[in-house]
Design a protein around this motif. Structure first.
Motif: not given
Length: 653
Positions: A533-561
């Motif tokens: 995700a940090q290298q700009g991979h869009r599918r990875a960014q979405v997946r990181v956002g999903m994992l963050a949302a699953g942990r309840g970290d909505l700010a992190e999810a918002d950033r990656w989405y």
């Protein structure tokens, strides 16, 4: 007719030959002290301490004694005059002492006659002296026979000199034996080196280094260290090898290094170059620079070039250019390439081209390759092809690969393939990868995989990714993971994403959230997702956002989405819309769903249809329903069709 310039050159050459002959003679002139007789200094000078005498006083003393018939004085005076180059003055004294049986005089008379061009007569007197036990004479006689091609006689006399502890004789014997690949050469090189012969020390070090290198790498492998001029993609030769023989893994100097050091300390410039390379390889840059400087000042162009690289790496580009210029002017193609790269990096294309041409003229094929790179960067494709072709025909593997790429880009796949093959067989990893691409484009996946595997084994990141993908396709998850790890570690974001996906599939399903439970540490798969995700991979960014949302970290999810959505990810835009809608920002959510739907996301179109229906915008709702039916998937299309029918009934009621 002789031109003035030619005549001056001939005169200078003549002086050089005379100096060279005199220096060579100095090596075999035998001091009169070698005879049993000792010059009686007290009788002629009236003083017991002769250490402070000048050469003129010594000569006068010997001359007075020689005129009284003193044999040792005659021999010593003849040697003194011979060393000075006064052949006419030396000859009568040497002949007189020789007639009385003085072996040093016989040897020196041979030297004198050899300088006059009477080689056979000189050999006769050397034989007389050698038989009488003169090591210098045996050495001279051995060299005489070797020059005549009589190696058995040469070996006999050189061995006589060497066994008497004569350093020059030992070195000459070693040279003869080494020429015949005789294993006994090293023994005599060592003997000469131990007596201070610097060339013997240098050659002994080379022999020890070569043997150690072959022991570690095998007899057919080489270990030349390479340097890369800044601003080019090409690898050009730098200082000599500093492979395993030049220093043990623990960094301790070995025997080869010690002999290089002894030779360098005695002024051997190539030994100083090798020693500098060893020290640089070991990271002792300051001392390496001192030896490079010592060698460069003695005229060693390779040392000047290597010193330039050290200075460049230390950030002193201007000083580096000074030494590269000096080396290039002395014919070092590597330094000329480095200067070309320096000027190319500054945008001085004409100057860069001039130095690349100078490198080529110096016999460095990298010059032609770098000219090709320069022309290609300026879109001068015909000229680039010309230079690549010239370097490729000379065996430059990266030029062959670059030429093949040009031909492939021009649509000549059949012309490109042989050059890719030639480059790959010569060791070009990029060419092996490109052959994989070429065969994959022909749907020859089996051959493509062979080349991908070859490139991957050499560390090619994208090739490792392709091998990993192929292994995943074949269901070999273990092989896939191994190659994906290599590619991800090499910086491939796609490999990092695919590796994370493999690891993600193994994770157990998360249990129900427990209030107050500590937040779990990030798993390895999430770390790989984040790297991608940090290298700009869009599918990875979405997946990181999903994992963050699953942990309840909505700010992190918002950033990656949001980052994925702004880069064009329709899934990122859809998920961002969901997150915003849950937080009550329905208007902004609609904007992101609109972007996603226009990019082909069926679920986003259905969400927009539902929003429109709730707002009473029935026609707008039916528009988005139609879009959702068109985009799918099936369950979305079914729901959208039912909603569209309901909206139609509402409109026609």
């Amino acid at each position: 007719m002789v031109f003035m310039g030619d005549r001056a050159t001939l005169l200078e050459t003549g002086r050089f030959v005379q100096r060279h002959a005199r220096n060579a003679a100095d090596e075999i002139i035998e001091a009169a002290g070698a005879v049993d007789a000792v010059v009686d200094t007290t009788a002629t000078t009236g003083a017991t301490d002769t250490e402070n005498e000048t050469e003129t006083e010594v000569e006068a003393r010997h001359r007075r004694a020689a005129e009284r018939g003193d044999l040792a004085a005659m021999s010593a005076l003849g040697a003194l005059l011979l060393r000075r180059g006064d052949l006419d003055g030396a000859e009568p004294y040497l002949r007189g002492a020789t007639a009385e049986g003085d072996r040093a005089a016989a040897n020196n008379l041979g030297v004198l006659l050899h300088q006059r061009g009477y080689a056979d007569e000189a050999a006769g007197w050397w034989r007389v002296a050698a038989v009488a036990g003169s090591a210098p004479a045996a050495h001279a006689l051995g060299r005489h026979h070797r020059e005549r091609g009589d190696e058995p006689a040469a070996e006999y006399w050189l061995r006589q000199a060497a066994e008497q502890g004569h350093a020059l004789g030992a070195y000459a014997l070693a040279d003869l034996l080494e020429h015949r690949s005789d294993v006994g050469a090293e023994r005599w090189l060592r003997a000469a080196a131990e007596q201070g012969h610097r060339e013997a020390a240098y050659r002994l070090a080379l022999a020890l280094e070569r043997r150690a290198t072959e022991t570690v790498r095998g007899p057919h492998e080489t270990g030349t260290r390479l340097r890369v001029p800044a601003g080019t993609r090409d690898v050009v030769a730098g200082a000599p090898s500093a492979g395993p023989a030049a220093g043990e893994p623990g960094g301790e100097p070995n025997e080869a290094e010690q002999w290089f050091r002894q030779a360098a300390a005695r002024g051997h410039r190539r030994a100083a170059l090798h020693l500098g390379a060893i020290l640089e390889h070991r990271g002792e840059l300051k001392e390496a620079g001192r030896w490079y400087l010592s060698s460069a000042k003695e005229g060693e162009a390779k040392a000047a070039c290597a010193l330039g690289f050290l200075l460049r790496d230390a950030g002193d580009e201007e000083s580096a250019a000074v030494w590269w210029l000096r080396a290039a002017q002395d014919g070092d193609g590597n330094a000329a390439n480095a200067l070309g790269a320096l000027h190319a990096a500054r945008g001085e294309q004409q100057t860069a081209e001039r130095w690349y041409r100078a490198a080529m003229d110096a016999g460095d094929v990298n010059g032609a390759y770098n000219l090709g790179l320069l022309c290609a960067a300026q879109d001068r494709i015909p000229q680039a092809e010309q230079w690549y072709r010239r370097a490729a025909y000379a065996g430059h593997r990266e030029a062959a690969n670059a030429l093949a790429v040009l031909l492939l880009q021009a649509g000549d796949a059949n012309g490109a393939e042989p050059w890719f093959s030639k480059a790959a067989e010569a060791g070009s990893v990029d060419a092996a990868f490109n052959l994989g691409i070429l065969h994959a484009g022909r749907d020859d996946d089996r051959t493509a995989l062979v080349w991908y595997e070859r490139a991957a084994a050499a560390g090619h990141t994208e090739a490792a990714l392709q091998v990993g993908i192929a292994a995943l396709r074949d269901g070999d998850e273990r092989t896939a993971e191994r190659h994906l790890r290599c590619a991800a570690g090499g910086g491939s974001p796609e490999a990092a994403f695919r590796l994370a996906s493999v690891l993600d599939a193994r994770r157990p399903e998360p249990g129900p959230a427990v209030l107050g439970a500590p937040r779990e540490e990030k798993s390895e798969c999430e770390e790989w997702y984040e790297r991608a995700a940090q290298q700009g991979h869009r599918r990875a960014q979405v997946r990181v956002g999903m994992l963050a949302a699953g942990r309840g970290d909505l700010a992190e999810a918002d950033r990656w989405y949001r980052e994925a959505a702004e880069a064009g990810s329709r899934n990122g835009a859809f998920n961002l819309g969901l997150l915003l809608a849950r937080e009550g920002s329905e208007r902004e959510a609609a904007l992101w769903w609109t972007r996603a739907a226009r990019a082909g996301h069926g679920r986003a179109a259905l969400r927009l249809a539902l929003l429109a229906a709730r707002r009473g915008e029935l026609t707008e709702g039916r528009h988005w329903c139609a879009r959702a039916v068109e985009l799918g998937p099936a369950e979305v299309a079914e729901r959208a069709a039912r909603l569209s029918e309901a909206l139609h009934q509402e409109l026609t009621a």
